[in-house]
Design a protein around this motif. Sequence first.
Motif, PDB file in Angstrom:
ATOM      1  N   GLU A  73       0.937  -1.251   0.187  1.00  0.00           N
ATOM      2  CA  GLU A  73       0.073  -0.022  -0.063  1.00  0.00           C
ATOM      3  C   GLU A  73       1.093   1.305   0.022  1.00  0.00           C
ATOM      4  O   GLU A  73       1.821   1.267   0.660  1.00  0.00           O
ATOM      5  CB  GLU A  73      -0.728  -0.012   1.358  1.00  0.00           C
ATOM      6  N   VAL A  74       0.611   2.108  -0.833  1.00  0.00           N
ATOM      7  CA  VAL A  74       1.292   3.376  -1.002  1.00  0.00           C
ATOM      8  C   VAL A  74       1.284   4.325   0.520  1.00  0.00           C
ATOM      9  O   VAL A  74       0.116   4.427   0.975  1.00  0.00           O
ATOM     10  CB  VAL A  74       0.872   4.397  -1.979  1.00  0.00           C
ATOM     11  N   LYS A  75       2.344   4.584   1.156  1.00  0.00           N
ATOM     12  CA  LYS A  75       2.348   5.004   2.388  1.00  0.00           C
ATOM     13  C   LYS A  75       2.201   6.887   2.091  1.00  0.00           C
ATOM     14  O   LYS A  75       3.088   7.312   1.416  1.00  0.00           O
ATOM     15  CB  LYS A  75       3.506   5.064   3.118  1.00  0.00           C
ATOM     16  N   ASN A  76       1.305   7.371   2.862  1.00  0.00           N
ATOM     17  CA  ASN A  76       1.155   8.900   2.712  1.00  0.00           C
ATOM     18  C   ASN A  76       1.928   9.654   3.551  1.00  0.00           C
ATOM     19  O   ASN A  76       1.984   9.271   4.534  1.00  0.00           O
ATOM     20  CB  ASN A  76      -0.335   9.244   2.700  1.00  0.00           C
ATOM     21  N   LEU A  77       2.773  10.584   3.048  1.00  0.00           N
ATOM     22  CA  LEU A  77       3.079  11.779   3.831  1.00  0.00           C
ATOM     23  C   LEU A  77       2.816  12.986   3.616  1.00  0.00           C
ATOM     24  O   LEU A  77       2.745  13.494   2.401  1.00  0.00           O
ATOM     25  CB  LEU A  77       4.976  11.544   3.822  1.00  0.00           C
ATOM     26  N   GLN A  78       2.834  13.791   4.549  1.00  0.00           N
ATOM     27  CA  GLN A  78       2.027  15.254   4.666  1.00  0.00           C
ATOM     28  C   GLN A  78       3.182  16.083   4.346  1.00  0.00           C
ATOM     29  O   GLN A  78       4.452  16.080   4.874  1.00  0.00           O
ATOM     30  CB  GLN A  78       1.623  15.465   5.941  1.00  0.00           C
ATOM     31  N   TYR A  79       3.093  16.971   3.174  1.00  0.00           N
ATOM     32  CA  TYR A  79       3.770  17.992   2.719  1.00  0.00           C
ATOM     33  C   TYR A  79       4.376  18.800   3.957  1.00  0.00           C
ATOM     34  O   TYR A  79       3.533  19.151   4.751  1.00  0.00           O
ATOM     35  CB  TYR A  79       3.028  18.698   1.654  1.00  0.00           C
ATOM     36  N   ARG A  80       5.689  18.911   4.179  1.00  0.00           N
ATOM     37  CA  ARG A  80       6.360  19.984   4.955  1.00  0.00           C
ATOM     38  C   ARG A  80       6.077  19.370   6.403  1.00  0.00           C
ATOM     39  O   ARG A  80       5.793  20.296   7.185  1.00  0.00           O
ATOM     40  CB  ARG A  80       5.931  21.381   4.815  1.00  0.00           C
ATOM     41  N   GLU A  81       5.996  18.029   6.632  1.00  0.00           N
ATOM     42  CA  GLU A  81       5.887  17.613   7.867  1.00  0.00           C
ATOM     43  C   GLU A  81       7.168  16.822   8.422  1.00  0.00           C
ATOM     44  O   GLU A  81       7.619  16.356   7.096  1.00  0.00           O
ATOM     45  CB  GLU A  81       4.676  16.543   8.248  1.00  0.00           C
ATOM     46  N   PHE A  82       7.435  16.669   9.516  1.00  0.00           N
ATOM     47  CA  PHE A  82       8.792  16.151   9.797  1.00  0.00           C
ATOM     48  C   PHE A  82       8.453  14.626  10.019  1.00  0.00           C
ATOM     49  O   PHE A  82       7.439  14.369  10.646  1.00  0.00           O
ATOM     50  CB  PHE A  82       9.627  16.506  11.064  1.00  0.00           C
ATOM     51  N   TYR A  83       9.253  13.453   9.451  1.00  0.00           N
ATOM     52  CA  TYR A  83       9.223  12.286   9.714  1.00  0.00           C
ATOM     53  C   TYR A  83      10.383  11.597  10.130  1.00  0.00           C
ATOM     54  O   TYR A  83      11.456  11.670   9.725  1.00  0.00           O
ATOM     55  CB  TYR A  83       8.664  11.573   8.501  1.00  0.00           C
ATOM     56  N   ARG A  84      10.137  10.729  10.976  1.00  0.00           N
ATOM     57  CA  ARG A  84      11.341   9.735  11.701  1.00  0.00           C
ATOM     58  C   ARG A  84      10.997   8.298  11.019  1.00  0.00           C
ATOM     59  O   ARG A  84       9.846   7.776  11.302  1.00  0.00           O
ATOM     60  CB  ARG A  84      11.443   9.937  13.254  1.00  0.00           C
ATOM     61  N   ILE A  85      11.759   7.661  10.240  1.00  0.00           N
ATOM     62  CA  ILE A  85      11.516   6.656   9.689  1.00  0.00           C
ATOM     63  C   ILE A  85      12.608   5.722  10.062  1.00  0.00           C
ATOM     64  O   ILE A  85      13.794   5.988   9.914  1.00  0.00           O
ATOM     65  CB  ILE A  85      11.532   6.759   8.253  1.00  0.00           C
ATOM     66  N   ARG A  86      12.353   4.287  10.396  1.00  0.00           N
ATOM     67  CA  ARG A  86      13.111   3.131  10.797  1.00  0.00           C
ATOM     68  C   ARG A  86      13.482   2.419   9.753  1.00  0.00           C
ATOM     69  O   ARG A  86      12.474   2.008   9.131  1.00  0.00           O
ATOM     70  CB  ARG A  86      12.953   2.823  12.085  1.00  0.00           C
ATOM     71  N   PHE A  87      14.668   1.646   9.389  1.00  0.00           N
ATOM     72  CA  PHE A  87      14.858   0.745   8.549  1.00  0.00           C
ATOM     73  C   PHE A  87      15.510  -0.324   9.390  1.00  0.00           C
ATOM     74  O   PHE A  87      16.487  -0.218  10.053  1.00  0.00           O
ATOM     75  CB  PHE A  87      15.814   0.969   7.360  1.00  0.00           C
ATOM     76  N   THR A  88      15.136  -1.572   9.118  1.00  0.00           N
ATOM     77  CA  THR A  88      15.530  -2.794   9.896  1.00  0.00           C
ATOM     78  C   THR A  88      15.991  -3.947   8.818  1.00  0.00           C
ATOM     79  O   THR A  88      15.645  -3.831   7.595  1.00  0.00           O
ATOM     80  CB  THR A  88      14.794  -3.633  10.855  1.00  0.00           C
ATOM     81  N   ASN A  89      17.161  -4.551   9.171  1.00  0.00           N
ATOM     82  CA  ASN A  89      17.786  -5.368   8.004  1.00  0.00           C
ATOM     83  C   ASN A  89      17.657  -6.857   8.601  1.00  0.00           C
ATOM     84  O   ASN A  89      18.254  -7.311   9.675  1.00  0.00           O
ATOM     85  CB  ASN A  89      19.213  -4.815   7.639  1.00  0.00           C
ATOM     86  N   ALA A  90      16.932  -7.624   8.137  1.00  0.00           N
ATOM     87  CA  ALA A  90      16.825  -8.954   8.511  1.00  0.00           C
ATOM     88  C   ALA A  90      17.693  -9.923   7.716  1.00  0.00           C
ATOM     89  O   ALA A  90      17.734 -11.310   7.978  1.00  0.00           O
ATOM     90  CB  ALA A  90      15.340  -9.655   8.708  1.00  0.00           C
TER      91      ALA A  90
END
Length: 478
Positions: free
Chosen positions: A386-403
């Motif tokens: 599903e395409v994830k929506n991000l709000q224009y000009r908002e700050f996002y913290r995103i995590r990436f994990t590696n299995a």
Amino acid sequence: MKVSKQLLLLLFLLTFSGVTVAFDNKGLLKSYDHFIGPTPKTGEQRSFELTAKMSELSIGKGKPTKVWAYNNQIPGPVLRVKRGDNLNIAFKNELPEATTIHWHGIRVPNEMDGVPNVTQKPIQPGEQFKYEFKALDSGTFWFHPHVRSHEQVERGLYGILIVESPEDPVYDQEWVWILDDWLLTPEGNIEDSFSVSDMNVEGRLGNLITINGMEQPNYEAKAGERIRIRVINTSNARNFQLDFKGMVSKIFAVDGNITGRPLPNESFEIAPGNRVDVDLTIPNDIAKTSNEHVFEVANLFFHREADETILPGPQTVAKIKVSGKVEQKKNFAIPTNDRVPVWKTAMDAPLFHTYNFDTKFNWGMLLGGGPSVHFVIDGNVYGEHEVKNLQYREFYRIRFTNATGLYHPIHIHGVFFKVLSRGGEKVNEPFFRDTALLDYDSSLEIGVIPVDLGKWLLHCHLLEHSALGMMTLIEVKK
Ligand code: C2O
Ligand code: CU
């Protein structure tokens, strides 16, 4: 129990007064706007022509090799413009298959991003397409196809986009170093196994490392010279860490962006997709001891290859022959950008999402369908998310994990992001980037403020992994 009005009021205040939420979206946004700066208003109209087609060119020291190239050249053309210029690129596809051009790292209108079936239709053989955008940011960028990139880029389709800024200092020399890694047969042909079923899980690691299509090229310099090197890693899977042994060198830009402070070269991981700008000083005193001296530049990443048999030690990638002495030494300070924010409170921001990078065995293969392994994000291959929506000009913290026990260079289109932590440890990288290497069995957290609308790809830039599914989409909306 009877809850008093005062208690309710107190609870309300604690919840909504910001006591529990230390993080400050407005402050982060303000500092990011300051970093990006105003949109340049001036600029010339610059027109270029690019044609992708099959050619025969010599790579390394060898015989002619059948390649796919832009404008009949390996490395591809270097387009040089000034910040604020309006680019108009007339592209012609003369390949036997469909393609597109993606402008890696440079902010473009979404419909110019070159992602097939998302931002544009694939450009069929014989068709043309006009790419038009304004160069909003200065720095070192590159471009490459986004249709079957694991084969099209590997066969030689890539070029460089340099956006100059009036603040760029004048060096004695400027070199563009396009790093690539080729897998050639003993006859000097490109090893033809591009079908997904013969892909190595570590990606396509080659047997010939080139700079600008040459094996261990010789560069010439004078003692005391100050040189700017724009380094671009265009290889499918190989990482680099450059050691300028015996010389004085610092990285001062990453992925086009001038850094807050100079960084050491030897420890910087240049993953596929990454660019660094190096400030190099040739030592001044060597001319005294002899009239000629040869320095070697080596790739130190070898010790971190999972399969060490492929690369037995640090490899010399270039030689710098020094003779004579510069007349007047350049004394300007290494460029730094004091607008790069620290983003101290970024780790307090709520976590938007954890993207898990993993592999999945393809049982369908037993019935004769597809590759044996899929490279997945959150359990799914590209097209199943599903395409994830991000709000224009908002700050996002995103995590990436590696299995997986493998490296994944994470690249996001349409944004610059800042790495906030690695392996759970907070880090303070003094720069923004568009590609970051996710170490095996590790994690990575980034902070990002999307300021450009549209659907953007988030994917592994190890091109075999993305071909096997490791891509997903985000959408930036108002
Ligand atoms: Cu350099 Cu999605 O790519
Ligand atoms: Cu990967």
